[in-house]
Design an enzyme around this catalytic site. Structure first.
Site, PDB file in Angstrom:
ATOM      1  N   HIS B  82       0.836  -1.203   0.000  1.00  0.00           N
ATOM      2  CA  HIS B  82       0.000   0.000   0.000  1.00  0.00           C
ATOM      3  C   HIS B  82       0.867   1.247   0.000  1.00  0.00           C
ATOM      4  CE1 HIS B  82      -3.212   2.758   1.047  1.00  0.00           C
ATOM      5  NE2 HIS B  82      -4.084   1.776   0.885  1.00  0.00           N
ATOM      6  N   GLY B 163       3.489  22.218  11.098  1.00  0.00           N
ATOM      7  CA  GLY B 163       4.581  21.394  11.613  1.00  0.00           C
ATOM      8  C   GLY B 163       5.905  21.631  10.932  1.00  0.00           C
ATOM      9  N   PRO B 169      12.561  12.058  10.042  1.00  0.00           N
ATOM     10  CA  PRO B 169      13.488  11.038   9.525  1.00  0.00           C
ATOM     11  C   PRO B 169      12.925   9.611   9.515  1.00  0.00           C
ATOM     12  CG  PRO B 169      14.257  11.965  11.640  1.00  0.00           C
ATOM     13  CD  PRO B 169      13.164  12.852  11.145  1.00  0.00           C
ATOM     14  N   ALA B 171       9.384   8.944  10.565  1.00  0.00           N
ATOM     15  CA  ALA B 171       7.917   8.911  10.501  1.00  0.00           C
ATOM     16  C   ALA B 171       7.350   9.643   9.290  1.00  0.00           C
ATOM     17  CB  ALA B 171       7.316   9.491  11.781  1.00  0.00           C
TER      18      ALA B 171
END
Lengths: 298, 298
Positions: B82, B163, B169, B171
């Protein structure tokens, strides 16, 4: 909550607000039980509670409420317009979800037996719990009221089903039983001709040869310039909402009249709504469990 | 519970059962929140959570779940069939009850801002929350996936909404937004002629000039000897179930074909059911609050 029962007990107190609250308190602050509504009427001198919840919790609530009502209400000093036989006058149990009428009947009999013994009350079963056909109808059981109860109970056909063989001196007797939820449903017709509403009502209702669990009558809606077929569906699991609508449509056709609209009065069980949608959409295998919000009730 | 939001976050972990449970835990044991379902797929290496509850509670749950997922999932070591851009890949908020899409959008942006700052994640808004039309579609936002995110973010049209300005790195990034609930609804036709199903699907769906919030295609039900118009209704408050059924009926008439039945797949909001009943019965002023069981959800 997988199993839901509704209880709509009637108490013979409609004037003293403190007593009314004390009785209602029995249905408050219980896990898995909700006091939906309570209303009282000074003229009737009577209050009605509507609560839904798990059967076991409901059992405890109604037993407690009965104890409170017997302590608070003295029928020897009671007067009001509404007929009544006891301090706790009638306790109907209505299956709402995950429960059959037979299971509601078992619950009604359990409660009847317990309150009969615990409070020395004569208990009469009615509706689907009746021990004999002549006891099904509430009005027949209550006939003679508190004042005539002692005399009435002398006849073998009016021996109580549970509890004391004699009338409770201040609380009289109580009628307990299971019944299906009533759906109050009205269909408006595009005509002012009351004869048409009456004729349709007679044709679709049980006593006129119509649907078994349908009571109906014609009503004149003068302000709306319409007439209405006003109904009570006494068992929606057997006589469906869509059936009465489509039968009214068929009958109205004879008079060249169309349905103008309809109204559901008060509360209706989710299963009845799901049943209606299933019919009109031709749904295969639809379950009310597919309604997202039902998962918040568990 | 007067206000209910659904959240269906997707996490990039479908193999380690302990990690899956730790993420699901964030949605457990919270008052006024219910974890309806969670499923994971080893090939996709991905899990999907379905939860409904009060917006404030949901906010806390998803913030906690994001923190857990970032700790547990390292996308530099992740492979699966996916497409995915982040450890927490996508967080859709869906208004269910007592909530508008605008309010769900506000919630999505609140959550996006918080998790972006708290966890140093680049956050991209999509669907009804998108800051630009080219960001509405999930597939467009996710294109390039985790591996291509750093490069993608260099282009001004893919600057994150909240954000970190650089890729996390391990996530990656997260897609957040509000969308309406999807209703998966199929109508079966009394014919084996696929051409008819295709033609009807094309006529009723948005891209063919049909109903705005209707996606549709023809499907061959070989085992049933029927064909089907298979649909997604992407906003039932604007494009109603009864509209698509009646439009299909009208189109099918051209071919002398009748509707054989229909099916609702998965969960459907109560309001959509109430809307359908109201149409077919011609109900005046019906509210889903009249459905008895809704009072158990408060």
């Amino acid at each position: 909550m997988d199993t839901i029962v509704e209880c709509v007990p009637n108490f013979s107190e409609g004037r003293d607000l403190h007593k009314i609250e004390r009785i209602a308190d029995a249905f408050r602050a219980r896990e898995n039980l909700k006091l939906l509504n309570y209303s009282s009427d000074k003229d009737h001198n009577r209050m009605v509670i509507t609560a839904i919840g798990e059967p076991e919790v409901m059992k405890n609530a109604i037993i407690e409420a009965t104890g409170i009502a017997i302590k608070e209400i003295d029928l020897t000093k009671h007067s009001g317009e509404h007929p009544r036989m006891g301090a706790v006058d009638v306790i109907p149990f209505i299956p709402i979800k995950g429960m059959s009428i037979e299971e509601a009947d078992i619950l009604a009999k359990e409660v009847g037996k317990i309150i009969g013994e615990k409070y020395q009350l004569p208990v009469f079963l009615y509706e689907r719990s009746a021990s004999s056909p002549h006891r099904q109808n509430l009005a027949s059981v209550r006939k003679g009221e508190f004042e005539g109860l002692e005399e009435k109970m002398k006849h073998p056909e009016w021996k109580p089903d549970y509890g004391s063989a004699t009338k409770h001196p201040t609380a009289g007797g109580v009628v307990v039983g299971a019944r299906m939820p009533l759906i109050a449903f009205n269909v408006n017709l595009h005509t002012t001709n009351m004869e048409i509403a009456d004729k349709i009502a007679k044709k679709i209702r049980f006593i006129g040869g119509g649907l078994r669990f349908c009571k109906a009558m014609g009503v004149d809606l003068k302000e709306k310039n319409m007439v209405q077929v006003s109904m009570n569906l006494t068992d929606y699991t057997q006589t469906s909402i869509y059936q009465v609508v489509e039968m009214i449509r068929i009958e109205a056709k004879r008079y060249g009249v169309n349905i103008a609209g309809s109204e559901l009065i008060g509360l209706v069980p989710l299963e009845a709504v799901a049943d209606t949608v299933s019919y009109y959409l031709g749904l295969e295998n639809f379950s009310s469990q597919q309604i997202l919000e039902t998962h918040l009730m568990e």
